[in-house]
Design an enzyme around this catalytic site. Structure first.
Site, mmCIF file in Angstrom:
data_model
loop_
_atom_site.group_PDB
_atom_site.id
_atom_site.type_symbol
_atom_site.label_atom_id
_atom_site.label_comp_id
_atom_site.label_asym_id
_atom_site.label_seq_id
_atom_site.Cartn_x
_atom_site.Cartn_y
_atom_site.Cartn_z
ATOM 1 N N ARG A 46 0.884 -1.241 0.046
ATOM 2 C CA ARG A 46 -0.065 0.025 0.173
ATOM 3 C C ARG A 46 0.793 1.401 0.092
ATOM 4 O O ARG A 46 0.334 2.182 0.531
ATOM 5 C CB ARG A 46 -0.971 -0.155 1.260
ATOM 6 C CG ARG A 46 -2.235 -0.944 1.112
ATOM 7 C CD ARG A 46 -3.150 -0.943 0.032
ATOM 8 N NE ARG A 46 -3.979 -2.018 -0.089
ATOM 9 C CZ ARG A 46 -3.594 -3.302 -0.630
ATOM 10 N NH1 ARG A 46 -2.355 -3.442 -1.066
ATOM 11 N NH2 ARG A 46 -4.447 -4.288 -0.412
ATOM 12 N N SER A 61 -11.352 -0.547 2.358
ATOM 13 C CA SER A 61 -10.557 -0.609 3.502
ATOM 14 C C SER A 61 -10.239 0.507 4.375
ATOM 15 O O SER A 61 -9.400 1.305 3.603
ATOM 16 C CB SER A 61 -9.623 -1.775 3.421
ATOM 17 O OG SER A 61 -10.075 -2.812 2.907
ATOM 18 N N GLU A 117 -5.850 3.961 5.682
ATOM 19 C CA GLU A 117 -5.509 3.743 4.237
ATOM 20 C C GLU A 117 -6.032 5.026 3.321
ATOM 21 O O GLU A 117 -4.995 5.736 2.469
ATOM 22 C CB GLU A 117 -6.202 2.558 3.733
ATOM 23 C CG GLU A 117 -5.630 1.948 2.454
ATOM 24 C CD GLU A 117 -6.047 0.601 2.120
ATOM 25 O OE1 GLU A 117 -5.818 -0.457 2.609
ATOM 26 O OE2 GLU A 117 -6.938 0.615 0.972
HETATM 27 C C1 LIG Z 1 -15.742 0.107 -2.516
HETATM 28 C C2 LIG Z 1 -14.062 0.424 -2.649
HETATM 29 C C3 LIG Z 1 -13.607 -0.812 -2.827
HETATM 30 C C4 LIG Z 1 -11.797 -0.616 -2.714
HETATM 31 N N1 LIG Z 1 -11.298 -1.817 -2.823
HETATM 32 C C5 LIG Z 1 -9.512 -1.650 -2.863
HETATM 33 C C6 LIG Z 1 -8.941 -2.857 -2.772
HETATM 34 O O1 LIG Z 1 -9.490 -3.939 -2.989
HETATM 35 N N2 LIG Z 1 -7.752 -2.584 -3.049
HETATM 36 C C7 LIG Z 1 -7.048 -1.362 -2.900
HETATM 37 O O2 LIG Z 1 -5.898 -1.185 -2.820
HETATM 38 N N3 LIG Z 1 -7.922 -0.317 -2.880
HETATM 39 C C8 LIG Z 1 -9.062 -0.283 -2.487
HETATM 40 N N4 LIG Z 1 -10.022 0.737 -2.588
HETATM 41 C C9 LIG Z 1 -9.269 2.066 -2.635
HETATM 42 C C10 LIG Z 1 -9.251 2.871 -3.899
HETATM 43 O O3 LIG Z 1 -10.220 2.384 -4.855
HETATM 44 C C11 LIG Z 1 -7.762 2.774 -4.625
HETATM 45 O O4 LIG Z 1 -6.720 3.421 -3.866
HETATM 46 C C12 LIG Z 1 -7.698 3.657 -5.946
HETATM 47 O O5 LIG Z 1 -6.730 3.319 -6.772
HETATM 48 C C13 LIG Z 1 -7.729 5.117 -5.688
HETATM 49 O O6 LIG Z 1 -7.710 5.784 -7.017
HETATM 50 P P1 LIG Z 1 -8.409 7.142 -7.476
HETATM 51 O O7 LIG Z 1 -8.313 7.468 -8.765
HETATM 52 O O8 LIG Z 1 -9.944 6.946 -6.875
HETATM 53 O O9 LIG Z 1 -7.561 7.972 -6.258
HETATM 54 P P2 LIG Z 1 -8.392 9.393 -5.530
HETATM 55 O O10 LIG Z 1 -9.193 8.500 -4.415
HETATM 56 O O11 LIG Z 1 -8.862 10.275 -6.237
HETATM 57 O O12 LIG Z 1 -6.959 9.720 -4.769
HETATM 58 C C14 LIG Z 1 -6.064 8.838 -3.996
HETATM 59 C C15 LIG Z 1 -4.822 9.523 -3.827
HETATM 60 O O13 LIG Z 1 -4.219 9.202 -5.044
HETATM 61 C C16 LIG Z 1 -3.747 10.661 -5.488
HETATM 62 N N5 LIG Z 1 -3.697 10.570 -7.047
HETATM 63 C C17 LIG Z 1 -4.987 10.096 -7.727
HETATM 64 N N6 LIG Z 1 -4.640 10.107 -9.097
HETATM 65 C C18 LIG Z 1 -3.606 10.734 -9.065
HETATM 66 C C19 LIG Z 1 -2.625 11.049 -10.132
HETATM 67 N N7 LIG Z 1 -2.969 11.143 -11.597
HETATM 68 N N8 LIG Z 1 -1.340 11.493 -10.100
HETATM 69 C C20 LIG Z 1 -0.919 11.679 -8.781
HETATM 70 N N9 LIG Z 1 -1.895 11.390 -7.635
HETATM 71 C C21 LIG Z 1 -2.950 10.761 -7.869
HETATM 72 C C22 LIG Z 1 -4.500 11.492 -4.872
HETATM 73 O O14 LIG Z 1 -3.934 12.794 -4.772
HETATM 74 C C23 LIG Z 1 -4.787 10.962 -3.582
HETATM 75 O O15 LIG Z 1 -3.624 11.253 -2.658
HETATM 76 C C24 LIG Z 1 -11.429 0.464 -2.616
HETATM 77 C C25 LIG Z 1 -12.147 1.769 -2.374
HETATM 78 C C26 LIG Z 1 -13.634 1.586 -2.388
HETATM 79 C C27 LIG Z 1 -14.450 2.788 -2.236
#
Ligand SMILES: Cc1cc2nc3c(=O)[nH]c(=O)nc-3n(C[C@H](O)[C@H](O)[C@H](O)COP(=O)(O)OP(=O)(O)OC[C@H]3O[C@@H](n4cnc5c(N)ncnc54)[C@H](O)[C@@H]3O)c2cc1C
Length: 347
Positions: free
Chosen positions: A164, A241, A342
């Site tokens: 992570r 999580s 997380e």
């Molecule tokens: C229902 C649910 C299930 C999930 N299951 C999992 C799982 O099984 N495993 C897991 O690891 N995670 C899981 N997650 C967490 C999440 O989906 C992941 O961490 C996902 O990759 C976040 O991506 P995002 O584009 O939504 O990022 P955001 O939530 O928009 O941002 C998260 C972080 O990443 C940064 N960021 C986003 N895009 C960029 C970019 N292009 N450049 C630089 N920084 C950036 C943001 O600044 C922030 O710090 C889950 C979430 C939910 C709601």
């Protein structure tokens, strides 16, 4: 490039809490990312990079600077020496990309089906699920350096991936905007079925499951735990999580076992966790006085997953953080372990 003012952020996140962005822009090209970076510099604003909003808790005050949503699209693929390389825009929907990879009969990310968010968000915390981590298939990525104003290429080894974490959420947090990610997948290889839930799902299968079957299985297992964003499922209004599985020292692990046995309990053993003295955060939460379905006003713990804090409707960020504090405090008291969160706290 259209810069908007006072844009509500809650609807742009899966948790659905938090205040507005003072300024907001969606960049669909690298030039727009550069322009947004210049704007924040000349107006002395702090910049926050938004992907799919699935790993965020935005504060009730919102973000006082500029929120840059990365909307760079495009999926291109080429074959080189048995590997299939996919160059993917950071703004692509992650699960949409998994669908495309599986449709091309390419394996390596099938167990990461159904994770919400953008492609650019996946390297940040090195997403993982059901026996795969995205770092295993990332070949390289290109990011915009907000410090130098230049594009920079990172090989996998430069990204500091571990459980992570990457440099993008640790020592270089906030410095880079990820623009494109290149994945090296295996064409025609068998899917990975290492995780217990998946093995159970396919226990009666006579043949090796296909990639689409594994993808479907992962999505079904996720849906049964509300870990798939499904319209109308209140337990999916979360950030996934909320707590990481703690990684203990051998001494810390022995101490935990001692505390458990004094209470007549046994720490559950999973091969995937045991080797690194990683402990199930869900077990710790459930043995500290919480249970699935626990409610506290407008927030609670998912009825199907002990690690997901959910917005039961109308919650504020303060409500979410109060429950987080309560869980951390009770786990600390009961087990002497500080749970790390997380999701990213914004503002
Ligand atoms: C229902 C649910 C299930 C999930 N299951 C999992 C799982 O099984 N495993 C897991 O690891 N995670 C899981 N997650 C967490 C999440 O989906 C992941 O961490 C996902 O990759 C976040 O991506 P995002 O584009 O939504 O990022 P955001 O939530 O928009 O941002 C998260 C972080 O990443 C940064 N960021 C986003 N895009 C960029 C970019 N292009 N450049 C630089 N920084 C950036 C943001 O600044 C922030 O710090 C889950 C979430 C939910 C709601």
């Amino acid at each position: 490039m259209l810069i908007q003012e006072n844009v509500a952020l809650a609807p742009l996140t899966t948790m659905g809490v938090g205040g507005p962005a003072r300024y907001f822009v969606e960049a669909t090209t690298v030039d727009e990312v550069r322009e947004a970076a210049r704007y924040t510099e000349s107006h002395k604003l702090s910049l926050f990079v938004l992907g799919g909003g699935s790993n965020l808790i935005v504060s009730d005050r919102g973000w006082p600077g500029l929120v840059l949503k990365v909307g760079i699209l495009g999926i291109n693929h080429r074959h080189v020496h048995g590997s299939a390389y996919f160059d993917v825009g950071a703004g692509e929907d992650w699960d949409g990309f998994v669908t495309a990879a599986v449709a091309h009969n390419c394996s390596g990310i099938e167990c990461l089906s159904g994770i919400p968010g953008s492609v650019g968000g996946t390297p940040v915390q090195n997403v993982g699920a059901y026996g795969q981590e995205v770092a295993e298939t990332i070949d390289s990525l290109v990011a915009f350096d907000l410090k130098t104003g230049e594009e920079q290429e990172f090989e996998k080894g430069d990204c500091g991936f571990s459980y992570r974490t990457s440099i993008f959420n640790t020592n270089q947090r906030g410095r880079y905007v990820i623009l494109r990610v290149t994945f090296a997948l295996k064409h025609g290889w068998e899917p990975r079925i290492a995780y217990a839930d998946l093995q159970k799902y396919f226990a009666n299968s006579k043949q090796t499951p296909t990639l689409p079957e594994v993808r479907e299985a992962v999505r079904q297992i996720r849906a049964s735990k509300s870990m798939l964003i499904t319209q109308g499922d209140e337990d999916a209004r979360s950030a996934g999580s909320f707590f990481k599985n703690p990684v203990l020292s051998p001494e810390g692990f022995a101490e935990l076992k001692r505390r458990a046995s004094a209470k007549g309990l046994e720490i559950p053993s999973y091969p995937a966790l045991d080797t690194q003295h990683k402990v199930s955060a869900a077990w710790l939460v459930e043995h500290s006085g919480f249970s699935k379905g626990y409610s506290k006003g407008r927030v609670g713990i998912s009825r199907k997953h002990a690690l997901a804090i959910v917005n039961r409707g109308g919650a504020t960020a303060a409500d979410i953080l109060a429950l987080k504090d309560e869980i951390q405090q009770r786990v600390q008291e009961a087990w002497g372990i500080g749970l790390e969160i997380e999701p990213v706290l914004v503002g």
